[in-house]
Design a protein around this motif. Structure first.
Motif, PDB file in Angstrom:
ATOM      1  N   ILE A 134       0.847  -1.199   0.000  1.00 29.24           N
ATOM      2  CA  ILE A 134       0.000   0.000   0.000  1.00 29.24           C
ATOM      3  C   ILE A 134       0.879   1.244   0.000  1.00 29.24           C
ATOM      4  CG2 ILE A 134      -1.650   1.325   1.409  1.00 29.24           C
ATOM      5  CD1 ILE A 134      -2.912  -1.446   2.081  1.00 29.24           C
ATOM      6  N   TYR A 144       1.074   4.063  -2.974  1.00 27.92           N
ATOM      7  CA  TYR A 144       0.712   5.472  -2.810  1.00 27.92           C
ATOM      8  C   TYR A 144       1.921   6.398  -2.756  1.00 27.92           C
ATOM      9  CZ  TYR A 144      -4.177   4.314  -2.277  1.00 27.92           C
ATOM     10  OH  TYR A 144      -5.455   3.878  -2.521  1.00 27.92           O
ATOM     11  N   GLU A 191      -7.726  16.425  -1.460  1.00 25.45           N
ATOM     12  CA  GLU A 191      -8.949  15.613  -1.341  1.00 25.45           C
ATOM     13  C   GLU A 191      -8.834  14.554  -2.433  1.00 25.45           C
ATOM     14  OE1 GLU A 191     -12.124  16.410   0.397  1.00 25.45           O
ATOM     15  OE2 GLU A 191     -11.757  18.442   1.118  1.00 25.45           O
ATOM     16  N   PHE A 192      -8.364  13.382  -2.055  1.00 26.99           N
ATOM     17  CA  PHE A 192      -7.951  12.349  -3.012  1.00 26.99           C
ATOM     18  C   PHE A 192      -9.092  11.331  -3.197  1.00 26.99           C
ATOM     19  CE2 PHE A 192      -4.270   9.027  -3.615  1.00 26.99           C
ATOM     20  CZ  PHE A 192      -4.736   8.742  -4.885  1.00 26.99           C
ATOM     21  N   HIS A 193     -10.174  11.805  -3.816  1.00 25.69           N
ATOM     22  CA  HIS A 193     -11.323  10.933  -4.108  1.00 25.69           C
ATOM     23  C   HIS A 193     -12.142  11.609  -5.196  1.00 25.69           C
ATOM     24  CE1 HIS A 193     -12.480  13.686  -0.789  1.00 25.69           C
ATOM     25  NE2 HIS A 193     -13.413  13.969  -1.669  1.00 25.69           N
ATOM     26  N   GLY A 216      -8.212   5.961   6.587  1.00 26.03           N
ATOM     27  CA  GLY A 216      -7.599   6.100   5.270  1.00 26.03           C
ATOM     28  C   GLY A 216      -7.676   7.552   4.839  1.00 26.03           C
ATOM     29  N   ALA A 217      -7.183   8.431   5.736  1.00 22.18           N
ATOM     30  CA  ALA A 217      -7.403   9.878   5.592  1.00 22.18           C
ATOM     31  C   ALA A 217      -6.518  10.524   4.540  1.00 22.18           C
ATOM     32  CB  ALA A 217      -7.163  10.552   6.940  1.00 22.18           C
ATOM     33  N   VAL A 260      -6.537   8.802  10.391  1.00 18.80           N
ATOM     34  CA  VAL A 260      -5.665   7.623  10.424  1.00 18.80           C
ATOM     35  C   VAL A 260      -5.335   7.189   8.998  1.00 18.80           C
ATOM     36  CG1 VAL A 260      -5.721   5.136  10.886  1.00 18.80           C
ATOM     37  CG2 VAL A 260      -6.441   6.722  12.647  1.00 18.80           C
ATOM     38  N   ASP A 261      -4.067   6.922   8.753  1.00 20.36           N
ATOM     39  CA  ASP A 261      -3.688   6.381   7.445  1.00 20.36           C
ATOM     40  C   ASP A 261      -2.501   5.448   7.618  1.00 20.36           C
ATOM     41  OD1 ASP A 261      -4.489   7.302   4.382  1.00 20.36           O
ATOM     42  OD2 ASP A 261      -2.524   6.338   4.540  1.00 20.36           O
ATOM     43  N   ALA A 289      -1.656   4.331  11.251  1.00 19.00           N
ATOM     44  CA  ALA A 289      -2.117   3.040  11.781  1.00 19.00           C
ATOM     45  C   ALA A 289      -2.917   2.314  10.706  1.00 19.00           C
ATOM     46  CB  ALA A 289      -2.987   3.255  13.020  1.00 19.00           C
ATOM     47  N   ALA A 328      -6.229   0.258   9.495  1.00 19.06           N
ATOM     48  CA  ALA A 328      -7.664   0.215   9.808  1.00 19.06           C
ATOM     49  C   ALA A 328      -8.103  -1.140  10.360  1.00 19.06           C
ATOM     50  CB  ALA A 328      -8.475   0.548   8.559  1.00 19.06           C
ATOM     51  N   GLN A 351     -13.427   7.387   2.701  1.00 19.17           N
ATOM     52  CA  GLN A 351     -13.611   7.669   1.272  1.00 19.17           C
ATOM     53  C   GLN A 351     -12.526   6.930   0.501  1.00 19.17           C
ATOM     54  OE1 GLN A 351     -13.483  11.959   2.288  1.00 19.17           O
ATOM     55  NE2 GLN A 351     -15.011  12.221   0.690  1.00 19.17           N
ATOM     56  N   HIS A 352     -12.945   6.088  -0.423  1.00 15.59           N
ATOM     57  CA  HIS A 352     -12.007   5.415  -1.323  1.00 15.59           C
ATOM     58  C   HIS A 352     -10.915   4.661  -0.570  1.00 15.59           C
ATOM     59  CE1 HIS A 352     -14.415   7.822  -3.845  1.00 15.59           C
ATOM     60  NE2 HIS A 352     -13.589   7.950  -4.866  1.00 15.59           N
ATOM     61  N   LEU A 353     -11.360   3.853   0.372  1.00 15.69           N
ATOM     62  CA  LEU A 353     -10.447   3.061   1.200  1.00 15.69           C
ATOM     63  C   LEU A 353     -10.511   1.579   0.854  1.00 15.69           C
ATOM     64  CD1 LEU A 353      -8.713   2.531   3.840  1.00 15.69           C
ATOM     65  CD2 LEU A 353     -10.904   2.375   5.050  1.00 15.69           C
TER      66      LEU A 353
HETATM   67  C1  LIG Z   1      -7.448   6.873  -2.474  1.00 12.42           C
HETATM   68  S1  LIG Z   1      -6.698   7.369  -0.968  1.00 12.42           S
HETATM   69  C2  LIG Z   1      -8.009   8.328  -0.232  1.00 12.42           C
HETATM   70  C3  LIG Z   1      -7.492   9.294   0.818  1.00 12.42           C
HETATM   71  C4  LIG Z   1      -8.560  10.116   1.540  1.00 12.42           C
HETATM   72  N1  LIG Z   1      -9.620   9.273   2.056  1.00 12.42           N
HETATM   73  C5  LIG Z   1      -9.147  11.167   0.645  1.00 12.42           C
HETATM   74  O1  LIG Z   1     -10.291  10.974   0.202  1.00 12.42           O
HETATM   75  O2  LIG Z   1      -8.481  12.192   0.397  1.00 12.42           O
HETATM   76  C6  LIG Z   1      -6.755   5.842   0.002  1.00 12.42           C
HETATM   77  C7  LIG Z   1      -5.992   5.971   1.308  1.00 12.42           C
HETATM   78  O3  LIG Z   1      -6.258   4.826   2.124  1.00 12.42           O
HETATM   79  C8  LIG Z   1      -5.082   4.503   2.840  1.00 12.42           C
HETATM   80  N2  LIG Z   1      -5.169   3.107   3.301  1.00 12.42           N
HETATM   81  C9  LIG Z   1      -5.192   1.985   2.524  1.00 12.42           C
HETATM   82  N3  LIG Z   1      -5.287   0.877   3.292  1.00 12.42           N
HETATM   83  C10 LIG Z   1      -5.329   1.308   4.581  1.00 12.42           C
HETATM   84  C11 LIG Z   1      -5.430   0.646   5.837  1.00 12.42           C
HETATM   85  N4  LIG Z   1      -5.480  -0.691   5.922  1.00 12.42           N
HETATM   86  N5  LIG Z   1      -5.452   1.397   6.950  1.00 12.42           N
HETATM   87  C12 LIG Z   1      -5.396   2.760   6.884  1.00 12.42           C
HETATM   88  N6  LIG Z   1      -5.286   3.443   5.724  1.00 12.42           N
HETATM   89  C13 LIG Z   1      -5.255   2.728   4.584  1.00 12.42           C
HETATM   90  C14 LIG Z   1      -3.966   4.754   1.829  1.00 12.42           C
HETATM   91  O4  LIG Z   1      -2.725   4.893   2.447  1.00 12.42           O
HETATM   92  C15 LIG Z   1      -4.476   6.027   1.144  1.00 12.42           C
HETATM   93  O5  LIG Z   1      -3.987   7.174   1.779  1.00 12.42           O
END
Ligand SMILES: C[S@@+](CC[C@H](N)C(=O)[O-])C[C@H]1O[C@@H](n2cnc3c(N)ncnc32)[C@H](O)[C@@H]1O
Length: 272
Positions: free
Chosen positions: A6, A10, A43-45, A71-72, A92-93, A120, A122, A138-140
């Protein structure tokens, strides 16, 4: 997807260096950036800040709401919630480089006292039971191999009257996805599930639905219009500041949305 994959997906190079290099090219300084300057990449979505606001309205957030953003990313949504809804957010990310950028931006933009930032997973959250009123993501889920573990954690960290809302891409029932897309470079790193599977996992964890909105058509329109915008009229600091191959991924997103391989939903749940 495994934890290290991951972060590699990213942040294959240091994203902070990427940001600095882009700013330098445009004669801008990191410590002089405003929230609006970075809105197109923090804002990555799908739909950016407008979709964060739409979900926040549906989530009925107020200044008393203790929000956990799972997944912030680099924290754009958390800052929108903290600024516009005056709530406290814990962001948390799993990607350490994103957490560092999030903390830097929070300090610089004056959010240090309203947003706590933690690196951390999720599937194993470092919080006591009943710590939050609202879990937000969002998009996690495209990165989550064990959805049951995540939703068990969501349920555990929510108060007994707590709620969960999300804005997610989900797999359509028909065609194959084309890669790379924003959450995965190839099919073997993709954990995206259908809406039916996602909803079944959530309900199995003891959450019951409150609302569900299909934003697939709106998402198609957003990609069509973004991809049709002449280069000179695109935001100076677009998603490519943060995301390698952003244009290729955006084209595949539109292709997947048009073929029916990808759908987008916003939904809300409460503890049953
Ligand atoms: C597409 S990005 C979306 C970021 C944010 N939600 C936004 O909308 O701006 C997905 C995020 O989820 C995080 N992520 C993926 N798997 C995760 C996990 N198991 N625990 C926490 N974060 C996670 C990634 O590191 C990435 O930053």
């Amino acid at each position: 997807m495994a934890e290290s994959q991951i972060s590699i997906h990213y942040a294959p190079q240091d994203p902070l260096e990427r940001i600095h290099a882009t700013l330098q090219r445009h004669g801008l300084r990191f410590d002089a950036l405003s929230r609006d300057d970075i809105a197109a990449f923090d804002e990555f979505h799908i739909g950016g800040r407008a979709q964060t606001r739409a979900l926040a309205e549906r989530a009925r957030i107020d200044p008393e709401t203790r929000v956990l953003d799972l997944g912030a990313g680099i924290g754009g949504p958390a800052r929108t919630l903290a600024e516009e809804y005056r709530c406290r957010v814990t962001a948390v990310d799993l990607t350490e480089a994103f957490c560092r950028i999030n903390a830097l931006l929070n300090a610089q933009l004056g959010f240090g006292d309203r947003i706590d930032c933690l690196c951390a997973d999720a599937v194993k959250l470092p919080f006591r039971a009943g710590s939050f009123d609202l879990v937000w993501f969002q998009h996690l889920t495209g990165n989550i191999a064990d959805l049951a573990a995540v939703f068990a954690e969501v349920r555990r960290v929510l108060r007994s009257d707590g709620r969960m809302v999300f804005h997610e891409a989900v797999r359509g029932e028909t065609s194959e996805l084309h890669y790379p897309v924003f959450w995965a470079g190839a099919a073997d790193h993709d954990n995206l599930v259908t809406a039916a599977r996602l909803e079944a996992e959530i309900e199995r964890a003891g959450l019951v639905p409150e609302f569900r909105i299909d934003t697939t058509e709106e998402s198609r329109q957003l990609f069509r219009s973004a991809l049709a915008t002449p280069r000179a009229e695109r935001p100076l600091l677009g998603l490519s500041v943060l995301v390698p191959d952003a244009l290729v991924k955006a084209k595949n997103m539109l292709r997947n949305l048009e073929s029916g391989a990808l759908e987008v939903i916003q939904a809300g749940y409460r503890i049953g």
